[in-house]
Design a protein around this motif. Sequence first.
Motif, PDB file in Angstrom:
ATOM      1  N   GLY A 189       0.824  -1.385   0.158  1.00 45.88           N
ATOM      2  CA  GLY A 189      -0.059   0.135  -0.025  1.00 45.88           C
ATOM      3  C   GLY A 189       0.853   1.091   0.064  1.00 45.88           C
ATOM      4  O   GLY A 189       2.074   1.171   0.144  1.00 45.88           O
ATOM      5  N   PRO A 190       0.412   2.571   0.111  1.00 46.80           N
ATOM      6  CA  PRO A 190       0.923   3.608   0.002  1.00 46.80           C
ATOM      7  C   PRO A 190       1.786   3.607   1.443  1.00 46.80           C
ATOM      8  O   PRO A 190       1.404   3.379   2.357  1.00 46.80           O
ATOM      9  N   VAL A 191       3.004   4.441   1.137  1.00 46.13           N
ATOM     10  CA  VAL A 191       3.643   4.707   2.477  1.00 46.13           C
ATOM     11  C   VAL A 191       4.296   6.005   2.459  1.00 46.13           C
ATOM     12  O   VAL A 191       4.392   6.699   1.403  1.00 46.13           O
ATOM     13  N   GLU A 192       4.402   6.511   3.704  1.00 42.31           N
ATOM     14  CA  GLU A 192       4.604   8.092   3.859  1.00 42.31           C
ATOM     15  C   GLU A 192       5.968   8.176   4.311  1.00 42.31           C
ATOM     16  O   GLU A 192       6.671   9.321   4.218  1.00 42.31           O
ATOM     17  N   VAL A 193       6.859   7.299   4.506  1.00 42.63           N
ATOM     18  CA  VAL A 193       8.298   7.281   5.007  1.00 42.63           C
ATOM     19  C   VAL A 193       9.031   6.421   4.260  1.00 42.63           C
ATOM     20  O   VAL A 193       8.432   5.351   3.557  1.00 42.63           O
ATOM     21  N   ARG A 221      19.880  13.434   8.465  1.00 48.85           N
ATOM     22  CA  ARG A 221      19.730  14.355   7.273  1.00 48.85           C
ATOM     23  C   ARG A 221      18.076  14.947   7.512  1.00 48.85           C
ATOM     24  O   ARG A 221      17.656  15.583   6.371  1.00 48.85           O
ATOM     25  N   GLY A 222      17.361  14.357   8.294  1.00 50.84           N
ATOM     26  CA  GLY A 222      16.083  14.878   8.283  1.00 50.84           C
ATOM     27  C   GLY A 222      14.970  13.987   7.490  1.00 50.84           C
ATOM     28  O   GLY A 222      13.905  14.518   7.091  1.00 50.84           O
ATOM     29  N   ILE A 223      15.468  13.171   6.704  1.00 54.60           N
ATOM     30  CA  ILE A 223      14.835  12.015   5.868  1.00 54.60           C
ATOM     31  C   ILE A 223      13.895  11.007   6.590  1.00 54.60           C
ATOM     32  O   ILE A 223      14.333  10.657   7.512  1.00 54.60           O
ATOM     33  N   PRO A 224      12.633  11.143   6.504  1.00 54.00           N
ATOM     34  CA  PRO A 224      11.559  10.481   7.110  1.00 54.00           C
ATOM     35  C   PRO A 224      11.581   8.729   6.738  1.00 54.00           C
ATOM     36  O   PRO A 224      11.697   8.538   5.676  1.00 54.00           O
ATOM     37  N   LEU A 225      11.911   7.957   7.763  1.00 53.17           N
ATOM     38  CA  LEU A 225      12.264   6.831   7.250  1.00 53.17           C
ATOM     39  C   LEU A 225      11.971   6.037   8.769  1.00 53.17           C
ATOM     40  O   LEU A 225      11.674   6.289   9.635  1.00 53.17           O
ATOM     41  N   ARG A 226      11.799   4.478   8.296  1.00 56.81           N
ATOM     42  CA  ARG A 226      12.033   3.600   9.342  1.00 56.81           C
ATOM     43  C   ARG A 226      12.767   2.346   8.993  1.00 56.81           C
ATOM     44  O   ARG A 226      12.694   1.874   7.636  1.00 56.81           O
ATOM     45  N   ALA A 265       9.283  -7.287   1.189  1.00 61.92           N
ATOM     46  CA  ALA A 265       8.833  -6.981   0.191  1.00 61.92           C
ATOM     47  C   ALA A 265       8.128  -5.566   0.516  1.00 61.92           C
ATOM     48  O   ALA A 265       7.999  -4.764  -0.428  1.00 61.92           O
ATOM     49  N   LEU A 266       7.995  -5.190   1.863  1.00 62.74           N
ATOM     50  CA  LEU A 266       7.138  -4.191   2.257  1.00 62.74           C
ATOM     51  C   LEU A 266       8.305  -2.947   2.055  1.00 62.74           C
ATOM     52  O   LEU A 266       7.779  -1.852   2.300  1.00 62.74           O
ATOM     53  N   ALA A 267       9.545  -3.212   2.027  1.00 62.58           N
ATOM     54  CA  ALA A 267      10.429  -2.052   2.283  1.00 62.58           C
ATOM     55  C   ALA A 267      10.803  -1.585   0.883  1.00 62.58           C
ATOM     56  O   ALA A 267      10.691  -2.035  -0.202  1.00 62.58           O
ATOM     57  N   ASP A 268      11.303  -0.304   0.797  1.00 62.06           N
ATOM     58  CA  ASP A 268      11.805   0.392  -0.448  1.00 62.06           C
ATOM     59  C   ASP A 268      13.111  -0.147  -0.532  1.00 62.06           C
ATOM     60  O   ASP A 268      13.592  -0.097  -1.923  1.00 62.06           O
ATOM     61  N   VAL A 269      13.898  -0.167   0.354  1.00 63.09           N
ATOM     62  CA  VAL A 269      15.270  -0.690   0.255  1.00 63.09           C
ATOM     63  C   VAL A 269      15.765  -1.471   1.319  1.00 63.09           C
ATOM     64  O   VAL A 269      15.550  -1.267   2.262  1.00 63.09           O
TER      65      VAL A 269
END
Length: 393
Positions: A189-193, A221-226, A265-269
């Motif tokens: 689904g869509p992710v915000e971070v 660096r201020g990048i929203p992530l998890r 699979a849910l991760a971007d990287v």
Amino acid sequence: MRIAQLANFVGPASGGMRTALRALGEGYVGAGCRRLLVVPGPEDARTSTPLGDVVQLRAPRVGGGYRLIVEPWRVTEVLEQWRPTSIELSDKLTLLPVARWARRNGVGSVLLSHERLDDMLALRTGLDATSKVSVGLLNRLLVRSVDTVVVTSSYAQGEFAEVAAAAGCPVVRVPLGVDLATFRPHHRGPVEVLRLVHAGRLSREKSPHLAVATAVELHRRGIPLRLDVYGVGPHRDELVEIAADAPVRFRGYVDSPARLSRALALADVALSVCPGETFGLAVLEALASGTPVVTADRGGARELVDETSGAWANPDPVSLADAVVELAGRPVPARRGGARARAERYPWSTTVASMLEVHSSVEMPASRSRARRVISSSTATAATTRDPITIAR
């Protein structure tokens, strides 16, 4: 063929070894071979399974839940009863007497080298020169004790190239594989971070500290992530301290490959950044799940990633964070499709076919005494769907 697989250092976090042993065992049985698996355990036990006989030998704990067979003559007793045509060792230390038994008894021996000990010990201890000298002496003994050494990457091959050539021992490169049916893309689904993932043993030689430090640098660096970290190991507390207030979540060990695939699979990287990794099953599992990988610019894991499926950088948090930002900026369909396509070059079927050729090459006719075999030239062209097997003599 009657192939005996000997695994002598097994514990709760040795998932990569267990995966490889099972995949190879399934392939051997599927090809019509008889297969025996010998492993350490809390007590002696013998079991017949669809994948062959399993012999568990009583072995002491040696830390971290691992067990180690310290009586190699008990292994040879099992082999004398079972009468293999070849043995496959994944241990470089305590089972050397078994390799010598094999040579005396006309049984082929294959060392499946799943770790590059010189760099692994240097990462663990910080004693680079001392580690390399000690491992060099061990490797000279190894190549004189077995008939063939199998490595999983060009990086891993470098550990043996010189000493194996001097001893006349073949070194064969056979990349491992991935279960492409279990590890597959899943709906997201869509992710915000920016979602990052790291899967592996939380032990210094696997460099989880570097993965966590990379997430901390991105957070700075201020990048929203998890970052979700999957795995267990002795250095979890150190990693928690490094993470501090960064959004890093430690999820523990995942015992289901299907669940792990969904998490990947849910991760971007995916971060798989160890510069001393000899292959990187975790890299292939992430790629097969449709998740591109950032890795170090050296080591076996780097050989699995190309421009379509990930990025690489010097193994320091700043450089790796730059690579993550660059990779995350690529179009999603291209990077996820590229990751899956790259993994499809590494099916287990190709690995099994190559390993069967290796075992055939060391098998001795009963009428001949034990002597070193030279692998046939056909082995060099066995892999057709990925980089070819290479032989160093």
